[in-house]
Write a protein that holds these residues in place. Structure first.
Motif: not given
Lengths: 201, 201
Positions: A81-84, A104-105, A138-141
């Motif tokens: 749910t996070s995309l870096c 994931k990236y 849900t999160e974009v880093i």
């Protein structure tokens, strides 16, 4: 007077490598011819295969010779749910080595740079917008480099992400762990101060 | 976590180049993949042809893809009576650019270095002795580098040449033209003094 045609062509070809001028190119050619022809042939083969076979991952744009890269294929990450968001494939490796991140990236392969003619479409931001729209994350880093261009790129992406329901975060900037305050530049130090957190005992 | 197999192989192959470590190899691979695939393919082709086709000139040992190099083939040089002995193909180019020398060359492709296992046979000194024995040359110019190994190599070759009827000379060492005395090292300066010549008005 020049070198023999084949040797001259080899020297000229080496100059397409970043940071390699006439003298280094000559040194490389002599070194391979004189001491390591096998290594040279191996390099020739690796280069020609890589140039034709390596493409970009459909999902994250990282370099891969398959349709999806290893990370995007991994069943563990399928439902992340996070995309870096990083600038280069090297950044992915660096983050993976910390073992801190299991999402994931998305690899931009550069940063916005109008002066070099690199705009949003060159960084695959349309593909990135689709990823946001998919609702998986849900999160974009934002992990672009803390340079002027990196910050501008982060800002631009944050504006796109804002239209979707995701929480947008930026990695922390401050004094490197193990570093000495005395030798840290002023810009980093002011970042470290403005980004200070409550100390928990 | 590593790069995709082909990319990793390319990065590893780049490390066979002199002065290229892990980080530079990575930078080269990314640069070619991202910005210059055509240059990369051209380099691959030039490398593979050079590694298989470039050999040594039968007479002077310089790199060439033919039996004799351009200089040894030249009709003007066929009957040259001076033989200039240098360490590397780059030295030949440097001397040719001065236009000062019109004789033939002999390229050692290195210097005597017992610590690296480089002996007389690796420098083709048997072939050089044959050249002396042929009686074509009346002067041998020792133009090896003014380093410890270069001097030792020059000395060794002078001893071989001595057995034949040739005059043996060594290029002059001293203060570089345009250089400032103040910044020249002591060793060079003492060479310049001991090699002083009568000043002609």
């Amino acid at each position: 007077m020049k070198f023999s045609p084949l040797l001259q062509e080899l020297i000229d070809s080496f100059k397409c490598l970043p940071g390699i001028g006439a003298k280094s190119a000559q040194r490389m050619a002599f070194h391979l011819l004189e001491r390591n022809r096998r290594g040279g042939s191996k390099l020739a083969h690796a280069l020609s295969t890589a140039m034709t076979d390596i493409g970009h991952c459909r999902d994250c744009r990282n370099f891969t010779e398959q349709e999806l890269c290893e990370i995007c294929q991994s069943p563990k990450r399928k439902l992340a749910t996070s995309l870096c968001i990083v600038e280069s494939p090297g950044d992915v490796i660096a983050i993976e080595q910390t073992g801190e991140f299991t999402g994931k990236y998305f690899v931009l392969m550069g940063h916005l740079s109008p002066i070099d003619g690199i705009g949003p479409e060159d960084l695959g931001l349309d593909r990135l917008a689709q990823q946001f729209a998919s609702g998986q994350f849900t999160e974009v880093i934002l992990a672009t480099n803390p340079t002027v261009e990196g910050e501008a790129t982060a800002h631009y992406i944050a504006e796109i992400a804002q239209e979707h329901e995701v929480s947008i975060t930026r990695i922390a900037h401050g004094v490197p762990v193990g570093g000495e305050l005395e030798y840290v530049d002023g810009n980093t130090l002011s970042h470290a101060f403005s980004g200070r957190k409550r100390y928990s005992l």
